[in-house]
Design a protein around this motif. Structure first.
Motif, PDB file in Angstrom:
ATOM      1  N   ALA A  18      -9.582   0.753  -1.622  1.00  0.00           N
ATOM      2  CA  ALA A  18      -8.523   1.167  -0.690  1.00  0.00           C
ATOM      3  C   ALA A  18      -9.089   1.340   0.717  1.00  0.00           C
ATOM      4  O   ALA A  18      -8.447   0.954   1.706  1.00  0.00           O
ATOM      5  CB  ALA A  18      -7.877   2.457  -1.171  1.00  0.00           C
ATOM      6  N   ILE A  21      -9.511  -2.105   2.169  1.00  0.00           N
ATOM      7  CA  ILE A  21      -8.221  -2.691   2.548  1.00  0.00           C
ATOM      8  C   ILE A  21      -7.705  -2.029   3.824  1.00  0.00           C
ATOM      9  O   ILE A  21      -7.207  -2.707   4.725  1.00  0.00           O
ATOM     10  CB  ILE A  21      -7.207  -2.597   1.394  1.00  0.00           C
ATOM     11  CG1 ILE A  21      -7.673  -3.442   0.201  1.00  0.00           C
ATOM     12  CG2 ILE A  21      -5.822  -3.063   1.848  1.00  0.00           C
ATOM     13  CD1 ILE A  21      -6.875  -3.233  -1.072  1.00  0.00           C
ATOM     14  N   GLU A  25      -6.960  -3.977   7.269  1.00  0.00           N
ATOM     15  CA  GLU A  25      -5.684  -3.877   7.986  1.00  0.00           C
ATOM     16  C   GLU A  25      -5.915  -3.492   9.441  1.00  0.00           C
ATOM     17  O   GLU A  25      -5.286  -4.045  10.352  1.00  0.00           O
ATOM     18  CB  GLU A  25      -4.767  -2.879   7.300  1.00  0.00           C
ATOM     19  CG  GLU A  25      -4.196  -3.387   6.011  1.00  0.00           C
ATOM     20  CD  GLU A  25      -3.213  -2.421   5.358  1.00  0.00           C
ATOM     21  OE1 GLU A  25      -2.854  -1.395   5.976  1.00  0.00           O
ATOM     22  OE2 GLU A  25      -2.803  -2.707   4.221  1.00  0.00           O
ATOM     23  N   LEU A  65      -5.435  -9.204  -0.806  1.00  0.00           N
ATOM     24  CA  LEU A  65      -5.222  -7.798  -1.167  1.00  0.00           C
ATOM     25  C   LEU A  65      -4.407  -7.070  -0.099  1.00  0.00           C
ATOM     26  O   LEU A  65      -3.567  -6.224  -0.415  1.00  0.00           O
ATOM     27  CB  LEU A  65      -6.563  -7.097  -1.392  1.00  0.00           C
ATOM     28  CG  LEU A  65      -7.350  -7.544  -2.619  1.00  0.00           C
ATOM     29  CD1 LEU A  65      -8.758  -6.942  -2.598  1.00  0.00           C
ATOM     30  CD2 LEU A  65      -6.623  -7.169  -3.896  1.00  0.00           C
ATOM     31  N   VAL A  66      -4.645  -7.395   1.147  1.00  0.00           N
ATOM     32  CA  VAL A  66      -3.866  -6.797   2.234  1.00  0.00           C
ATOM     33  C   VAL A  66      -2.403  -7.213   2.121  1.00  0.00           C
ATOM     34  O   VAL A  66      -1.493  -6.381   2.179  1.00  0.00           O
ATOM     35  CB  VAL A  66      -4.446  -7.192   3.620  1.00  0.00           C
ATOM     36  CG1 VAL A  66      -3.489  -6.817   4.743  1.00  0.00           C
ATOM     37  CG2 VAL A  66      -5.817  -6.548   3.835  1.00  0.00           C
ATOM     38  N   ARG A  69      -0.610  -5.691  -1.032  1.00  0.00           N
ATOM     39  CA  ARG A  69      -0.847  -4.265  -1.251  1.00  0.00           C
ATOM     40  C   ARG A  69       0.408  -3.478  -1.623  1.00  0.00           C
ATOM     41  O   ARG A  69       0.376  -2.608  -2.472  1.00  0.00           O
ATOM     42  CB  ARG A  69      -1.475  -3.660   0.000  1.00  0.00           C
ATOM     43  CG  ARG A  69      -1.851  -2.217  -0.165  1.00  0.00           C
ATOM     44  CD  ARG A  69      -2.479  -1.664   1.079  1.00  0.00           C
ATOM     45  NE  ARG A  69      -3.510  -0.708   0.719  1.00  0.00           N
ATOM     46  CZ  ARG A  69      -4.229  -0.052   1.589  1.00  0.00           C
ATOM     47  NH1 ARG A  69      -4.051  -0.259   2.881  1.00  0.00           N
ATOM     48  NH2 ARG A  69      -5.144   0.807   1.185  1.00  0.00           N
ATOM     49  N   GLU A  70       1.511  -3.731  -0.992  1.00  0.00           N
ATOM     50  CA  GLU A  70       2.724  -2.937  -1.215  1.00  0.00           C
ATOM     51  C   GLU A  70       3.558  -3.411  -2.414  1.00  0.00           C
ATOM     52  O   GLU A  70       4.493  -2.733  -2.806  1.00  0.00           O
ATOM     53  CB  GLU A  70       3.593  -2.940   0.044  1.00  0.00           C
ATOM     54  CG  GLU A  70       2.949  -2.193   1.188  1.00  0.00           C
ATOM     55  CD  GLU A  70       3.799  -2.181   2.449  1.00  0.00           C
ATOM     56  OE1 GLU A  70       4.816  -2.890   2.509  1.00  0.00           O
ATOM     57  OE2 GLU A  70       3.420  -1.451   3.379  1.00  0.00           O
TER      58      GLU A  70
END
Length: 193
Positions: A18, A21, A25, A65-66, A69-70
């Protein structure tokens, strides 16, 4: 062995991923895709450059992954909202509202622009699979309606969702867009065919 900073190795790994990431971001927001390098991410995360590869294989994987992510939270919220309806029509309206709420609360527009411009073919496939899992929720709802041409109904309802998400990404208010979309769903599903 590196010192862990959590209750377990698994928690430590999740926290570090995390953190990476988050760092990616931040780099993407400040420097764009061109600035997303292992060195930049490692420096932002306060980690050694070579140690970041314990968490992903390449910068392309980190970018995926970015972008994705949501999705887990988004899918869970949509499933919950759709399941809360007492009829297929209400479940469809819940599906629509939940998608719009997730678009409004998150960073969908930014992540979507990253997805369109920079993902590898395998990462694009992963994003497509995640979208398909959302569409499958809607397909199950429409199947429960028992109407002819369920695929067409799903396509039209999803088009409403997609158009309304674009409006939210462009700055339209959630309440206005959600009210419009919910009314459109009710009208579409109100008539027997």
């Amino acid at each position: 062995m590196p010192r862990i900073e959590a209750g377990s190795v698994r928690e430590h790994r999740a926290q570090r991923l995390a953190q990476l990431i988050d760092a990616a971001e931040a780099v993407l927001r400040e420097d764009g895709v061109e600035g997303l390098t292992a060195g930049a991410v490692a420096a932002r995360a306060g980690m050694a450059r070579n140690s970041i590869y314990r968490y992903f294989d390449s910068i392309e994987d980190l970018l995926e992954l970015v972008v994705t992510r949501e999705f887990p939270v988004w899918i869970e919220a949509v499933e919950r909202a759709a399941a809360a309806g007492t009829s297929p029509q209400e479940r469809a309206a819940g599906y629509v509202r939940a998608n719009l709420e997730q678009a409004a609360r998150g960073t969908h527009g930014w992540r979507a622009s990253l997805s369109r411009a920079t993902l590898s073919p395998s990462a694009r496939e992963r994003v497509r699979e995640l979208h398909t899992s959302l569409h499958e929720i809607l397909a199950r709802i429409v199947t429960d309606l028992g109407r002819p041409q369920p695929e067409l109904t799903v396509a039209v309802l999803q088009a409403v969702v997609d158009a309304c998400i674009r409006r939210i990404d462009q700055g339209d208010g959630l309440d206005t867009v959600s009210d419009f979309a919910t009314e459109a769903v009710h009208r579409l599903l109100a008539h027997d065919r």
